[in-house]
Design a protein around this motif. Structure first.
Motif, mmCIF file in Angstrom:
data_model
loop_
_atom_site.group_PDB
_atom_site.id
_atom_site.type_symbol
_atom_site.label_atom_id
_atom_site.label_comp_id
_atom_site.label_asym_id
_atom_site.label_seq_id
_atom_site.Cartn_x
_atom_site.Cartn_y
_atom_site.Cartn_z
ATOM 1 N N ALA A 55 39.207 50.796 115.173
ATOM 2 C CA ALA A 55 38.555 49.716 115.779
ATOM 3 C C ALA A 55 39.540 48.816 116.703
ATOM 4 O O ALA A 55 40.582 48.764 116.450
ATOM 5 N N LYS A 56 38.871 47.896 117.510
ATOM 6 C CA LYS A 56 39.860 47.165 118.420
ATOM 7 C C LYS A 56 39.506 45.764 118.049
ATOM 8 O O LYS A 56 38.455 45.145 118.840
ATOM 9 N N LEU A 57 40.326 45.264 117.253
ATOM 10 C CA LEU A 57 40.074 43.709 116.877
ATOM 11 C C LEU A 57 40.805 42.824 118.045
ATOM 12 O O LEU A 57 41.983 42.838 118.196
ATOM 13 N N ILE A 58 39.817 41.783 118.474
ATOM 14 C CA ILE A 58 40.407 40.709 119.292
ATOM 15 C C ILE A 58 40.804 39.566 118.474
ATOM 16 O O ILE A 58 39.779 39.141 117.952
ATOM 17 N N GLY A 59 41.896 39.019 118.164
ATOM 18 C CA GLY A 59 42.084 38.076 117.153
ATOM 19 C C GLY A 59 42.347 36.799 117.895
ATOM 20 O O GLY A 59 43.112 36.666 118.764
ATOM 21 N N SER A 60 41.813 35.658 117.357
ATOM 22 C CA SER A 60 41.880 34.594 117.977
ATOM 23 C C SER A 60 42.894 33.861 117.021
ATOM 24 O O SER A 60 42.823 34.063 115.879
ATOM 25 N N ASN A 96 29.780 43.292 120.391
ATOM 26 C CA ASN A 96 28.333 43.156 119.470
ATOM 27 C C ASN A 96 28.622 42.205 118.197
ATOM 28 O O ASN A 96 27.488 41.795 117.926
ATOM 29 N N VAL A 97 29.856 42.013 117.837
ATOM 30 C CA VAL A 97 29.803 41.188 116.454
ATOM 31 C C VAL A 97 31.127 40.544 116.623
ATOM 32 O O VAL A 97 32.056 40.567 117.273
ATOM 33 N N VAL A 98 30.974 38.839 116.190
ATOM 34 C CA VAL A 98 32.006 37.992 116.036
ATOM 35 C C VAL A 98 31.831 37.516 114.702
ATOM 36 O O VAL A 98 31.095 37.531 113.954
ATOM 37 N N GLY A 137 36.832 52.732 117.654
ATOM 38 C CA GLY A 137 36.674 52.475 119.208
ATOM 39 C C GLY A 137 36.146 51.147 119.626
ATOM 40 O O GLY A 137 36.052 50.699 120.748
ATOM 41 N N GLU A 138 35.472 50.625 118.644
ATOM 42 C CA GLU A 138 34.592 49.245 119.093
ATOM 43 C C GLU A 138 35.372 48.052 118.887
ATOM 44 O O GLU A 138 36.350 47.889 118.216
ATOM 45 N N VAL A 139 35.067 47.223 119.949
ATOM 46 C CA VAL A 139 35.727 46.096 120.330
ATOM 47 C C VAL A 139 35.102 45.011 119.386
ATOM 48 O O VAL A 139 33.930 44.625 119.955
ATOM 49 N N PHE A 140 35.682 43.929 119.010
ATOM 50 C CA PHE A 140 35.196 42.739 118.270
ATOM 51 C C PHE A 140 36.010 41.788 118.147
ATOM 52 O O PHE A 140 37.160 41.911 118.322
#
Length: 332
Positions: free
Chosen positions: A166-171, A211-213, A141-144
């Motif tokens: 988990a929820k990965l935001i990808g650039s 929380n983390v990149v 459930g964590e977004v990063f």
């Protein structure tokens, strides 16, 4: 007589030479592997260019491949000739038909994985393992935020994040790469050529940020990464595709919310065969179950003799996922 890629000076892809060499017998504690598929990693371009220069010239290149054990050195009993294996973190020289590798860098390749899957996933998969499971343990459930999400490491990270819930935001650098990352399991994507990364992260998280990149791009994304973090967040800088991050201003970490920064590498996480086994077991089980797929595009498989072209394509930014050198493949 065997063939390998070597170089006698640092520089562009043109310094890579396809040459004859005579393999020596493996030393005590080493195994000799006939490579069937060789992993191409972005770090190889850093070694070739001189960012991470080799100790001696002429030098081999590459640290990862999958193949068959053909000889073992004294004291080696954990593997035997005929075993299918995969290795990473070897001494430079994996861009070769035959390579001697310390036993502690070698894992048995499960029968349900091909040589190509092994070479395409091992270093990158071990990297994702230490990033998501050890440097910072991503929770369900964590977004990063994960930069370069359609690259070789990135696409495995997208799939691993999905497997973890988990929820990965990808650039990414293009709409096409955004689609690839989403197909692989990214929760959301940011096209950094068209969108402001930190602003978009704030929008996607209702202003909370992350929380983390995880950042392998380096110089060009450093500020965006820091601006995407919550108070006391962790910046994981694990590569520098756009150039190294230098002159780090510690006061900036304070101003942006008592941030943490780490500059990890695989060598700090896998230091013996036990640690290698632990990480590779989790990776291989995810590939075996289908949670992680590592299919390599035909256009990203190169003959060993075509290493120059493979590096040109990799550095052009046009690849997605993994690229391989295949000994025995005809030149294009």
């Amino acid at each position: 007589m065997s063939k390998r890629i070597q170089f006698s000076a640092t520089g562009g892809p043109e310094v890579l030479q396809y040459v004859d060499f005579t393999p020596v017998d493996p030393a005590a504690g080493e195994v000799q592997v006939e490579n069937k598929a060789i992993g191409i990693n972005y770090i190889d371009t850093y070694v070739r260019s001189g960012l991470y220069p080799p100790a001696n010239f002429p030098s081999g290149l590459g640290t990862e491949a999958a193949g068959v054990v053909i000889k073992v050195g004294a004291g080696v009993s954990a593997v035997k000739p005929g075993d299918r294996v995969v290795y990473a973190q070897s001494a430079l020289g994996a861009y070769s038909e035959v390579h001697n590798v310390p036993l502690e860098k070698v894992a048995i390749l499960p029968d349900n994985l091909t040589f190509e899957q092994g070479a395409a996933s091992f270093l990158k998969g071990l990297t994702v393992h230490y990033l998501l499971r050890q440097t910072y343990e991503v929770k369900p459930g964590e977004v990063f935020l994960f930069h370069a999400a359609a690259g070789g490491v990135g696409l495995i990270a997208c799939q691993w994040a999905k497997a973890l819930g988990a929820k990965l935001i990808g650039s990414v650098s293009s709409d096409e790469k955004a689609e690839q990352a989403l197909r692989a399991g990214a929760w959301a994507t940011i096209n950094y050529r068209q969108e402001n990364i930190a602003q978009r992260v704030a929008e996607l998280t209702n202003g909370e940020k992350v929380n983390v990149v995880y950042d392998s791009v380096g110089q060009s994304t450093w500020q965006d990464s820091l601006n995407s973090l919550k108070r006391r967040g962790l910046m994981v800088s694990f590569g520098n595709a756009s150039g190294p991050v230098t002159g780090v201003d510690l006061a900036l970490l304070n101003q942006k919310g008592s941030l943490y920064v780490t500059r990890p590498s695989l060598n700090g996480y896998i230091t013996n065969r036990q640690e290698l086994q632990f990480a590779s077991n989790e990776l291989f089980s995810l590939i075996g179950s289908g949670a992680i797929k590592v299919d390599v595009k035909a256009a990203q498989k190169f003959a060993l003799a075509d290493a120059q072209r493979a590096h040109q394509v990799l550095e052009s930014g046009q690849t997605s996922g993994s690229s391989l050198l295949i000994p025995g493949l005809s030149r294009q």
